[in-house]
Motif scaffolding. Sequence first.
Motif, PDB file in Angstrom:
ATOM      1  N   GLY A 173      -5.451   0.574  -2.543  1.00  0.00           N
ATOM      2  CA  GLY A 173      -6.507  -0.304  -3.040  1.00  0.00           C
ATOM      3  C   GLY A 173      -6.256  -0.904  -4.415  1.00  0.00           C
ATOM      4  O   GLY A 173      -7.193  -1.132  -5.182  1.00  0.00           O
ATOM      5  N   VAL A 174      -5.003  -1.211  -4.734  1.00  0.00           N
ATOM      6  CA  VAL A 174      -4.667  -1.804  -6.029  1.00  0.00           C
ATOM      7  C   VAL A 174      -4.928  -3.321  -5.973  1.00  0.00           C
ATOM      8  O   VAL A 174      -4.744  -3.953  -4.933  1.00  0.00           O
ATOM      9  CB  VAL A 174      -3.167  -1.532  -6.345  1.00  0.00           C
ATOM     10  N   GLY A 175      -5.352  -3.904  -7.100  1.00  0.00           N
ATOM     11  CA  GLY A 175      -5.633  -5.350  -7.152  1.00  0.00           C
ATOM     12  C   GLY A 175      -4.371  -6.183  -7.013  1.00  0.00           C
ATOM     13  O   GLY A 175      -3.264  -5.706  -7.254  1.00  0.00           O
ATOM     14  N   LYS A 176      -4.551  -7.469  -6.634  1.00  0.00           N
ATOM     15  CA  LYS A 176      -3.422  -8.295  -6.236  1.00  0.00           C
ATOM     16  C   LYS A 176      -2.380  -8.526  -7.346  1.00  0.00           C
ATOM     17  O   LYS A 176      -1.174  -8.361  -7.122  1.00  0.00           O
ATOM     18  CB  LYS A 176      -3.941  -9.650  -5.724  1.00  0.00           C
ATOM     19  N   THR A 177      -2.856  -8.903  -8.539  1.00  0.00           N
ATOM     20  CA  THR A 177      -1.904  -9.212  -9.622  1.00  0.00           C
ATOM     21  C   THR A 177      -1.133  -7.962 -10.014  1.00  0.00           C
ATOM     22  O   THR A 177       0.085  -7.990 -10.185  1.00  0.00           O
ATOM     23  CB  THR A 177      -2.665  -9.747 -10.859  1.00  0.00           C
ATOM     24  N   GLU A 178      -1.868  -6.862 -10.135  1.00  0.00           N
ATOM     25  CA  GLU A 178      -1.229  -5.603 -10.506  1.00  0.00           C
ATOM     26  C   GLU A 178      -0.202  -5.202  -9.440  1.00  0.00           C
ATOM     27  O   GLU A 178       0.885  -4.692  -9.746  1.00  0.00           O
ATOM     28  CB  GLU A 178      -2.286  -4.507 -10.645  1.00  0.00           C
ATOM     29  N   MET A 179      -0.560  -5.496  -8.192  1.00  0.00           N
ATOM     30  CA  MET A 179       0.312  -5.144  -7.086  1.00  0.00           C
ATOM     31  C   MET A 179       1.645  -5.897  -7.187  1.00  0.00           C
ATOM     32  O   MET A 179       2.716  -5.309  -7.027  1.00  0.00           O
ATOM     33  CB  MET A 179      -0.404  -5.521  -5.777  1.00  0.00           C
TER      34      MET A 179
ATOM     35  N   GLN B 110       4.999  -3.706  -1.707  1.00  0.00           N
ATOM     36  CA  GLN B 110       3.569  -3.666  -2.041  1.00  0.00           C
ATOM     37  C   GLN B 110       2.747  -2.773  -1.100  1.00  0.00           C
ATOM     38  O   GLN B 110       1.650  -2.346  -1.450  1.00  0.00           O
ATOM     39  CB  GLN B 110       2.981  -5.081  -1.975  1.00  0.00           C
TER      40      GLN B 110
ATOM     41  N   ILE C 222      -1.413  -1.420  -1.106  1.00  0.00           N
ATOM     42  CA  ILE C 222      -2.512  -1.937  -0.285  1.00  0.00           C
ATOM     43  C   ILE C 222      -3.362  -0.757   0.182  1.00  0.00           C
ATOM     44  O   ILE C 222      -4.575  -0.753   0.047  1.00  0.00           O
ATOM     45  CB  ILE C 222      -1.973  -2.744   0.923  1.00  0.00           C
TER      46      ILE C 222
ATOM     47  N   ASN D 256       3.956   3.606  -6.421  1.00  0.00           N
ATOM     48  CA  ASN D 256       2.678   4.220  -6.824  1.00  0.00           C
ATOM     49  C   ASN D 256       2.856   5.350  -7.833  1.00  0.00           C
ATOM     50  O   ASN D 256       1.948   6.153  -8.019  1.00  0.00           O
ATOM     51  CB  ASN D 256       1.937   4.762  -5.601  1.00  0.00           C
TER      52      ASN D 256
END
Length: 251
Positions: A117-123, A110, A114, A163
Amino acid sequence: MSGKTAIVMENIKKVYKMGETELHALKGISLTIKNGEMVAIMGSSGSGKSTMLNIMGCLDKPTGGTYYLDDEDVSQLDKDQLAAIRSKRIGFIFQGFNLLGNVSVLANTQLPMIYAGVGKTEMINKAREALDWVGLSEYINHNPGQMSGGQQQRVAISRALVNNPSLILADEPTGALDSKTSIEIIAVIQKLNIEKGITVVIVTHDKDIALYCRRLINIKDGKLIGDTPVLDQRNAAKDLAALAQERGFGS
Ligand SMILES: Nc1ncnc2c1ncn2[C@@H]1O[C@H](COP(=O)(O)OP(=O)(O)OP(=O)(O)O)[C@@H](O)[C@H]1O
Ligand SMILES: [Mg+2]
């Protein structure tokens, strides 16, 4: 895939200054790498391979010449701009894996998101997908410290691809691995290149590994001295299957 050229280096120079002395690590390198290529860089220790890869990966800036990444001149960008380019477009794989040893495989994968700046669920979803792709879906809660070298390098590959980079740079990715594990890792890298169309540049000391690429660049004392197609590119998946069969018959 875009019609852009992945990498254009024009007369790239790199001088390291250490007090009074200057070390000319790259002495005017010019080369073009098209999208979707898989290229090996070889040369003896100290010839400038890592220096070149670090410039390609926007980890370092040249002291002279121009570097175009996807047709954009990035040689004049500042640190933050280079970091933004790295986190969106480039994946790195290193000889020593460079993983965090005491957090989970999932957390390691992950990391680049981080920074992006990707959101948590998507990460979590993307990290699981990348780990699945390298064949480690059963290991997401392990720590790298509990895994073999080949498995750790797969984690590093999942981190490099999470990514969706257009370029993957690998500095001696098999340098710490035995020969069979090296072929397993190069098979994953070949798959990245063929199935995902990602441009790959691999620095290696190992001629056998270079033969899994389609093009071989040689450097010596900071200069490009050879640039040749690999006429009979090896297929790592095939070689692994042959190895497995050999061992099967042997036992
Ligand atoms: N940060 C630095 N400061 C000063 N000199 C450096 C630095 N990094 C590399 N060098 C020097 O630049 C030259 C090229 O180094 P580089 O690491 O690119 O070689 P390499 O081809 O990757 O070697 P190896 O196969 O041993 O990894 C060497 O002489 C090295 O000592
Ligand atoms: Mg090196």
